[in-house]
Scaffold this motif. Structure first.
Motif, PDB file in Angstrom:
ATOM      1  N   LYS A  22       0.828  -1.206   0.000  1.00  0.00           N
ATOM      2  CA  LYS A  22       0.000   0.000   0.000  1.00  0.00           C
ATOM      3  C   LYS A  22       0.863   1.257   0.000  1.00  0.00           C
ATOM      4  N   ARG A  23       1.944   1.234   0.787  1.00  0.00           N
ATOM      5  CA  ARG A  23       2.834   2.394   0.836  1.00  0.00           C
ATOM      6  C   ARG A  23       3.525   2.616  -0.505  1.00  0.00           C
ATOM      7  N   ARG A  24       3.938   1.526  -1.144  1.00  0.00           N
ATOM      8  CA  ARG A  24       4.591   1.655  -2.447  1.00  0.00           C
ATOM      9  C   ARG A  24       3.611   2.184  -3.489  1.00  0.00           C
ATOM     10  N   ALA A  25       2.330   1.826  -3.322  1.00  0.00           N
ATOM     11  CA  ALA A  25       1.315   2.287  -4.266  1.00  0.00           C
ATOM     12  C   ALA A  25       1.118   3.798  -4.207  1.00  0.00           C
ATOM     13  N   ARG A  26       1.476   4.407  -3.084  1.00  0.00           N
ATOM     14  CA  ARG A  26       1.376   5.865  -2.977  1.00  0.00           C
ATOM     15  C   ARG A  26       2.381   6.546  -3.889  1.00  0.00           C
ATOM     16  N   GLN A  27       3.554   5.933  -4.034  1.00  0.00           N
ATOM     17  CA  GLN A  27       4.577   6.480  -4.914  1.00  0.00           C
ATOM     18  C   GLN A  27       4.403   6.003  -6.341  1.00  0.00           C
ATOM     19  N   ALA A  28       4.051   4.727  -6.500  1.00  0.00           N
ATOM     20  CA  ALA A  28       3.848   4.139  -7.825  1.00  0.00           C
ATOM     21  C   ALA A  28       2.482   3.454  -7.807  1.00  0.00           C
ATOM     22  N   PRO A  29       1.423   4.137  -8.285  1.00  0.00           N
ATOM     23  CA  PRO A  29       0.058   3.612  -8.178  1.00  0.00           C
ATOM     24  C   PRO A  29      -0.136   2.214  -8.754  1.00  0.00           C
ATOM     25  N   ALA A  30       0.718   1.805  -9.693  1.00  0.00           N
ATOM     26  CA  ALA A  30       0.568   0.479 -10.300  1.00  0.00           C
ATOM     27  C   ALA A  30       0.710  -0.638  -9.275  1.00  0.00           C
ATOM     28  N   TYR A  31       1.404  -0.374  -8.157  1.00  0.00           N
ATOM     29  CA  TYR A  31       1.521  -1.395  -7.112  1.00  0.00           C
ATOM     30  C   TYR A  31       0.173  -1.708  -6.474  1.00  0.00           C
ATOM     31  N   GLY A  32      -0.774  -0.800  -6.601  1.00  0.00           N
ATOM     32  CA  GLY A  32      -2.098  -1.024  -6.034  1.00  0.00           C
ATOM     33  C   GLY A  32      -3.060  -1.700  -6.986  1.00  0.00           C
ATOM     34  N   GLU A  33      -2.603  -2.029  -8.166  1.00  0.00           N
ATOM     35  CA  GLU A  33      -3.455  -2.647  -9.174  1.00  0.00           C
ATOM     36  C   GLU A  33      -3.215  -4.154  -9.242  1.00  0.00           C
ATOM     37  N   ARG A  34      -4.250  -4.888  -9.617  1.00  0.00           N
ATOM     38  CA  ARG A  34      -4.158  -6.337  -9.859  1.00  0.00           C
ATOM     39  C   ARG A  34      -3.576  -7.081  -8.647  1.00  0.00           C
ATOM     40  N   VAL A  35      -3.941  -6.641  -7.446  1.00  0.00           N
ATOM     41  CA  VAL A  35      -3.408  -7.255  -6.227  1.00  0.00           C
ATOM     42  C   VAL A  35      -3.854  -8.704  -6.103  1.00  0.00           C
ATOM     43  N   ALA A  36      -5.045  -9.030  -6.592  1.00  0.00           N
ATOM     44  CA  ALA A  36      -5.565 -10.394  -6.481  1.00  0.00           C
ATOM     45  C   ALA A  36      -4.632 -11.407  -7.156  1.00  0.00           C
ATOM     46  N   GLU A  37      -3.940 -10.969  -8.208  1.00  0.00           N
ATOM     47  CA  GLU A  37      -3.020 -11.885  -8.892  1.00  0.00           C
ATOM     48  C   GLU A  37      -1.901 -12.348  -7.964  1.00  0.00           C
ATOM     49  N   ARG A  38      -1.530 -11.501  -7.015  1.00  0.00           N
ATOM     50  CA  ARG A  38      -0.453 -11.847  -6.084  1.00  0.00           C
ATOM     51  C   ARG A  38      -0.881 -12.932  -5.100  1.00  0.00           C
ATOM     52  N   GLN A 101       1.539 -13.271 -22.480  1.00  0.00           N
ATOM     53  CA  GLN A 101       0.673 -12.793 -21.409  1.00  0.00           C
ATOM     54  C   GLN A 101       1.510 -12.457 -20.188  1.00  0.00           C
ATOM     55  N   HIS A 102       1.085 -11.430 -19.455  1.00  0.00           N
ATOM     56  CA  HIS A 102       1.752 -11.072 -18.198  1.00  0.00           C
ATOM     57  C   HIS A 102       0.790 -11.196 -17.030  1.00  0.00           C
ATOM     58  N   LEU A 103       1.299 -11.732 -15.927  1.00  0.00           N
ATOM     59  CA  LEU A 103       0.590 -11.724 -14.651  1.00  0.00           C
ATOM     60  C   LEU A 103       1.606 -11.400 -13.558  1.00  0.00           C
ATOM     61  N   TYR A 104       1.111 -10.918 -12.418  1.00  0.00           N
ATOM     62  CA  TYR A 104       1.983 -10.794 -11.264  1.00  0.00           C
ATOM     63  C   TYR A 104       2.125 -12.168 -10.615  1.00  0.00           C
ATOM     64  N   CYS A 105       3.331 -12.466 -10.197  1.00  0.00           N
ATOM     65  CA  CYS A 105       3.597 -13.763  -9.572  1.00  0.00           C
ATOM     66  C   CYS A 105       2.957 -13.806  -8.185  1.00  0.00           C
ATOM     67  N   PRO A 106       2.329 -14.907  -7.830  1.00  0.00           N
ATOM     68  CA  PRO A 106       1.769 -14.994  -6.475  1.00  0.00           C
ATOM     69  C   PRO A 106       2.867 -14.993  -5.417  1.00  0.00           C
ATOM     70  N   TYR A 107       2.513 -14.472  -4.258  1.00  0.00           N
ATOM     71  CA  TYR A 107       3.425 -14.559  -3.126  1.00  0.00           C
ATOM     72  C   TYR A 107       3.711 -16.031  -2.821  1.00  0.00           C
ATOM     73  N   ASP A 108       4.803 -16.278  -2.100  1.00  0.00           N
ATOM     74  CA  ASP A 108       5.222 -17.655  -1.842  1.00  0.00           C
ATOM     75  C   ASP A 108       4.410 -18.273  -0.705  1.00  0.00           C
ATOM     76  N   LEU A 109       3.101 -18.262  -0.895  1.00  0.00           N
ATOM     77  CA  LEU A 109       2.143 -18.815   0.059  1.00  0.00           C
ATOM     78  C   LEU A 109       1.538 -20.083  -0.540  1.00  0.00           C
ATOM     79  N   PRO A 110       1.470 -21.173   0.210  1.00  0.00           N
ATOM     80  CA  PRO A 110       0.973 -22.432  -0.350  1.00  0.00           C
ATOM     81  C   PRO A 110      -0.381 -22.321  -1.035  1.00  0.00           C
ATOM     82  N   HIS A 111      -1.348 -21.645  -0.390  1.00  0.00           N
ATOM     83  CA  HIS A 111      -2.684 -21.593  -0.982  1.00  0.00           C
ATOM     84  C   HIS A 111      -2.693 -20.745  -2.252  1.00  0.00           C
ATOM     85  N   ALA A 112      -1.901 -19.675  -2.279  1.00  0.00           N
ATOM     86  CA  ALA A 112      -1.853 -18.817  -3.463  1.00  0.00           C
ATOM     87  C   ALA A 112      -1.238 -19.558  -4.645  1.00  0.00           C
ATOM     88  N   LEU A 113      -0.171 -20.300  -4.390  1.00  0.00           N
ATOM     89  CA  LEU A 113       0.488 -21.050  -5.457  1.00  0.00           C
ATOM     90  C   LEU A 113      -0.378 -22.205  -5.934  1.00  0.00           C
TER      91      LEU A 113
END
Length: 423
Positions: A22-38, A101-113
């Motif tokens: 969220k803090r990074r999204a304040r400087q670079a708004p793209a960090y706040g987009e497509r969060v579900a992909e992570r 195609q591009h997607l954001y890589c999921p965090y290294d969480l078992p359920h997300a992967l």
């Protein structure tokens, strides 16, 4: 058990991870987009793509020649590239606007992967350089998805870090199908950490297989005419916080002896463009931002605040400084300016490219400095001596050409490990 505790720490730290996002999204708004992909929330697909993970811009650029070759030789192969950063995403879109195609890589969480792999159904995973995650590799292993580490590098510093967590590192490396390393030194570090020796291949670095588009050279000549073709130009690429101050101070010192010297400054991260712009203006310098206007003969600092233009900007240089090396960041890729036959200068902190930088320096194409005074002295000696600059640049270009060929060798390994099942 070690990976269970690792996953628990990940889940406990998740609120902090999201807060940082969220803090990074304040400087670079793209960090706040497509969060579900992570979190692996992506659309299901049935075409079994080749999944390539490149964490950010540097890794995306490094693997681009392989992707281009795959698109040429495997026209029906679906390719998915994931990154962790918006700048990496933007580079994927600019390099491959239609076929990839591009997607954001999921965090290294078992359920997300688990969710991600269930919906994507990749035929194989290619990880670029060093971005290995225990749960990612384990999840692929469970689903019989081959994992190949491409253009792999491992600095002595990183190896020490991995060694501290051997209970995680050793099983992870044992689950890799193949590590294709840049050199024997890095390959040996992987083996010492637990990689089976038979799963290591050394091919050299694909970063040597650089193709400089004609358009980049044409655009560079146009730009040089705008600020004055005869002006000496120092291009500082991929700079970080703490380096721009040094470089602006350097410019002030060098201009005492080279009054018309122009500094082209290209920060590594887009969210810092405005801060660097203000930094130069506070010194009373005439700054031109590439995104806003054209440079003139009065421009002292040309701020490269657009994406995908670094190679073209290096083409304008009489001397190229590669950033991340005056601070303990580890340095960035010196081969781009070298391929353009530009003399290259870097600081002492180059552990991310230690082998390449040492070899390039021995070949006579790279100058390394360990102090601000040495940086000023070496820059002055090159900028005031065109013959020396030409010799350094020729040596740099020859070094790149002599080490090309890793791309084809990497492709052969990818073909054998990742493309066995074409159905």
């Amino acid at each position: 058990m070690a990976r269970w505790f690792y996953s628990l720490v990940w889940y406990l730290a998740l609120p902090l991870v999201l807060l940082r996002l969220k803090r990074r999204a304040r400087q670079a708004p793209a960090y706040g987009e497509r969060v579900a992909e992570r979190f692996g929330d992506v659309s299901a697909r049935d075409d079994r793509p080749l999944w390539i993970h490149a964490v950010s811009v540097g890794e995306t650029v490094a693997i681009a020649p392989l992707v281009t070759l795959l698109l040429e030789r495997e026209p029906d192969l679906p390719i998915l590239i994931t990154t962790m950063t918006p700048t990496g995403a933007e580079r994927v879109r600019s390099l491959f606007p239609e076929r990839v195609q591009h997607l954001y890589c999921p965090y290294d969480l078992p359920h997300a992967l688990a969710r991600f792999l269930k919906r994507i159904k990749p035929r194989a995973l290619i990880v670029v350089e060093t971005e290995l995650w225990p749960n990612m590799v384990a999840a692929c292993k469970r689903r019989k998805v081959p994992v190949l580490l491409a253009n792999a590098r491992l600095s002595a510093r990183s190896a020490k870090g991995y060694a501290k967590f051997s209970a995680l590192t050793r099983p992870m490396l044992n689950n890799l199908s193949l590590v294709v390393a840049q050199n024997q030194t890095d390959g040996a570090r992987f083996v010492s950490l637990g990689l089976p020796n038979q799963n290591l291949v050394v091919t050299g670095s694909v970063k040597f297989d650089i193709s400089v588009p004609d358009q980049a050279r044409i655009d560079a000549e146009v730009l040089k005419r705008q600020w004055g073709s005869e002006r000496p130009v120092l291009v500082a690429g991929s700079t970080h916080d703490g380096e721009e101050t040094k470089l602006l101070d350097l410019l002030s010192q060098l201009q005492k002896k080279i009054p018309d010297l122009l500094l082209v400054l290209v920060p590594r991260h887009p969210e810092r463009f405005e801060a660097v712009n203000q930094l130069a203006k506070e010194r009373g310098m005439n700054v031109c931002r590439r995104s806003e206007s054209q440079p003139t003969a009065d421009t002292q600092v040309y701020l490269g605040d657009t994406m995908g233009d670094l190679l073209m900007l290096y083409a304008t240089a009489d001397l190229a400084f590669v950033g991340g090396s005056l601070i303990e960041r580890g340095g960035h890729n010196p081969l781009e300016p070298a391929a353009l036959a530009k003399p290259v200068i870097m600081g002492e902190h180059v552990f991310n490219f230690a082998v390449i930088c040492e070899a390039l320096a021995q070949a006579g194409g790279l100058l390394q400095v360990d102090s601000d005074a040495a940086l000023e002295q070496q820059c002055l000696s090159v900028l005031k001596d065109p013959q020396k600059a030409a010799q350094l640049g020729s040596a740099a270009a020859a070094f790149v050409q002599e080490n090309q060929g890793a791309l084809e060798r990497l492709y052969q390994q990818v073909e054998s490990v990742c493309l066995k099942d074409r159905s």
